[in-house]
Design a protein around this motif. Structure first.
Motif, PDB file in Angstrom:
ATOM      1  N   ASP A 182       0.818  -1.224   0.000  1.00 55.02           N
ATOM      2  CA  ASP A 182       0.000   0.000   0.000  1.00 55.02           C
ATOM      3  C   ASP A 182       0.846   1.266   0.000  1.00 55.02           C
ATOM      4  O   ASP A 182       0.546   2.252   0.685  1.00 55.02           O
ATOM      5  N   GLY A 183       1.931   1.254  -0.756  1.00 53.90           N
ATOM      6  CA  GLY A 183       2.773   2.441  -0.885  1.00 53.90           C
ATOM      7  C   GLY A 183       3.852   2.573   0.166  1.00 53.90           C
ATOM      8  O   GLY A 183       4.706   3.464   0.076  1.00 53.90           O
ATOM      9  N   ALA A 236       4.137   5.453   3.243  1.00 52.04           N
ATOM     10  CA  ALA A 236       3.240   6.106   2.283  1.00 52.04           C
ATOM     11  C   ALA A 236       2.725   7.405   2.882  1.00 52.04           C
ATOM     12  O   ALA A 236       2.449   7.485   4.083  1.00 52.04           O
ATOM     13  N   ALA A 237       2.614   8.424   2.065  1.00 49.16           N
ATOM     14  CA  ALA A 237       2.206   9.744   2.539  1.00 49.16           C
ATOM     15  C   ALA A 237       0.736   9.757   2.945  1.00 49.16           C
ATOM     16  O   ALA A 237      -0.112   9.131   2.299  1.00 49.16           O
ATOM     17  N   LYS A 238       0.448  10.467   4.007  1.00 49.83           N
ATOM     18  CA  LYS A 238      -0.923  10.762   4.405  1.00 49.83           C
ATOM     19  C   LYS A 238      -1.264  12.157   3.905  1.00 49.83           C
ATOM     20  O   LYS A 238      -0.371  12.980   3.669  1.00 49.83           O
ATOM     21  N   PRO A 239      -2.556  12.454   3.719  1.00 54.98           N
ATOM     22  CA  PRO A 239      -2.940  13.781   3.217  1.00 54.98           C
ATOM     23  C   PRO A 239      -2.371  14.908   4.074  1.00 54.98           C
ATOM     24  O   PRO A 239      -2.458  14.874   5.303  1.00 54.98           O
ATOM     25  N   GLY A 240      -1.779  15.873   3.419  1.00 56.24           N
ATOM     26  CA  GLY A 240      -1.265  17.051   4.111  1.00 56.24           C
ATOM     27  C   GLY A 240       0.121  16.898   4.685  1.00 56.24           C
ATOM     28  O   GLY A 240       0.694  17.866   5.207  1.00 56.24           O
ATOM     29  N   PRO A 265       9.517   5.208  -6.072  1.00 51.72           N
ATOM     30  CA  PRO A 265       8.943   4.176  -6.960  1.00 51.72           C
ATOM     31  C   PRO A 265       7.643   3.588  -6.426  1.00 51.72           C
ATOM     32  O   PRO A 265       6.914   2.946  -7.176  1.00 51.72           O
ATOM     33  N   TRP A 266       7.333   3.828  -5.146  1.00 53.51           N
ATOM     34  CA  TRP A 266       6.135   3.239  -4.532  1.00 53.51           C
ATOM     35  C   TRP A 266       5.057   4.297  -4.276  1.00 53.51           C
ATOM     36  O   TRP A 266       4.095   4.049  -3.575  1.00 53.51           O
TER      37      TRP A 266
END
Length: 464
Positions: free
Chosen positions: A137-138, A184-188, A195-196
């Motif tokens: 999941d990123g 994986a980035a969260k909003p904000g 690459p992911w």
């Protein structure tokens, strides 16, 4: 020199990778707040280690990082309505204010996590390509069990590590022991392209990447607090050695914990103190002395009684140095009786200091040697001595204090014309046997914060 190596749990003779040179790394702060007194211990201890290695003739390259991207910084930025880089910049500046106050020398390199994203991504890619890491999941996770040496620093079997691993009901990890190397980035949130997908580095990979970029694949010494042994340093070893295929660190050094009034420091117990809090009341140097007056691997307890004892001990050092300045001012040119024996005694104290520090950086015994030198000096200069002997004592005293990073805030003081005139008037009154007037002037100087001490060599003054 011998160092207690956490990896082997024994003292080992220190042999650097390259003769005469030392590559050393210490985990620095996550810059979202002022540093607390627990943070100050590794800062003071490993600055002293660096100083001592240089004193022993090594060329030291010392890196200490700033973690400038982390959940704590993101939360602080959200609370204050500013950006993460603004939070980081503010508390890096506050950190530098405190470390300057503590007499800490800047590291050779102060790398920031956000300035090493390319190296971090290269390492994560290599771990994925080698099968040591996988994407979900990123995010990218490291397969802890795939590294045969996992647990070798903390000396815990995998079963015990697994029991302590955090388990989340929605966890996508293959194994509870696996840890994140790319989030994986969260909003904000601040993020970087990978690459992911958009994301940011995990905490453990940051130090591995900064060491690899600035010091190389293998370094001599890695330092930090005992709380970092697992999981942080354990995970550093795993990901670095799987990425590079070589040993990561030869010597691991970890300092003991600090308690406050014999309790664990905690905001909930209202016993949480920043370095700035303590320094505003007692000054910075007593904090520095407190961190060095016990062996670095031993626990230490902070209390008002302890910090006052440290202030008193420092006063003895400052007074000795002031006494030397006064003795030099009144010194004679010709040698006096017993000076060769005194120099030999000074040399013996220096050897005692070196023996202590060579034994796993035993600053406690090193300080004991310094105070024995103080006793020798104060006894020696009760009568007029030669400039040569006084200069020799000053040189060795300053040398040992410099290794410990003490007396760094000692200021050369000068009396203004009014005070000098009053001291001269008092001397004239004493010479004229006008003792009432001499006492009156002495009382006046005391009210002005000037203390006088009559010695066979003349009047010695100090400030309250």
């Amino acid at each position: 020199m011998k160092i207690f190596n956490t990896l082997t749990r024994k003292k080992e003779e220190f042999v650097p990778i390259e003769p005469g040179k030392v590559k050393m790394y210490a985990c620095g702060p996550t810059v979202y707040n002022f540093i607390h007194i627990g943070n100050a211990r590794p800062i003071c201890v490993f600055d002293t280690l660096r100083r001592y290695l240089e004193y022993r003739g090594y060329a030291v390259t010392f890196a200490q990082n700033f973690t400038d991207i982390d959940d704590k910084l993101i939360n602080r930025a959200n609370e204050e309505g500013c950006t993460v880089p603004e939070v980081a910049a503010r508390y890096i500046a506050e950190y530098l204010t405190d470390t300057k106050g503590l007499g800490i020398r800047p590291a050779t390199i102060h790398p920031k996590a956000t300035e090493n994203i390319d190296t971090i991504l290269d390492m994560v890619k290599t771990l994925v390509e080698k099968g040591y890491a996988y994407e979900r999941d990123g995010s990218v996770y490291f397969r802890s069990r795939k590294f045969a040496g996992y647990g070798k620093l903390s000396h815990q079997p995998l079963e015990e590590l697994e029991e302590g691993a955090r388990v989340d009901a929605n966890d996508v990890k293959e194994d509870p022991l696996d840890f994140v190397v790319w989030k994986a980035a969260k909003p904000g949130e601040p993020s970087w392209t990978s690459p992911w997908g958009e994301g940011r580095p995990g905490w453990h990979i940051e130090c591995s990447a900064m060491i690899r970029r600035h010091l190389g694949d293998t370094i001599d010494i890695h330092c930090g607090g005992q709380d970092l042994i697992f999981p942080h340093h354990e995970n550093e070893i795993a990901q670095s050695e799987c990425c590079t295929g070589v040993d990561y660190v030869h010597y691991w050094m970890h300092n003991g914990f600090i308690t406050v009034d014999n309790n664990k420091m905690s905001k909930s117990l209202n016993n949480f103190f920043t370095v700035r809090d303590v320094a505003n009341e007692f000054g910075y140097e007593p904090i520095k002395f407190m961190m060095l007056q016990a062996h670095y691997r031993s626990p230490i307890n902070y209390s008002l009684e302890v910090i006052e004892q440290c202030k008193a001990a420092l006063a003895r050092l400052h007074n000795c140095r002031d006494n030397l300045d006064f003795a030099l001012k009144n010194a004679c040119d010709a040698p006096t009786e017993g000076e060769d024996s005194f120099k030999a005694a000074v040399d013996a104290r220096v050897a005692q200091f070196v023996e202590a520090m060579d034994d796993d950086l035993n600053t406690a015994d090193g300080i004991a040697a310094l105070f024995e030198l103080v006793r020798d000096i104060n006894t020696f200069i009760t009568v007029t001595r030669s400039k040569d002997a006084i200069h020799y004592a000053i040189e060795k005293f300053d040398e040992l204090c410099g290794v410990l990073g003490l007396l760094y805030d000692r200021k050369s003081e000068s009396l203004d014309d009014e005070i000098e005139a009053l001291i001269e008037q008092r001397q004239a009154a004493r010479k004229a046997k006008n003792f009432a007037e001499a006492d009156r002037i002495r009382d006046q100087l005391t009210e002005m914060g000037i203390l006088l001490k009559d010695t066979p060599q003349g009047v010695q003054w100090s400030r309250k």
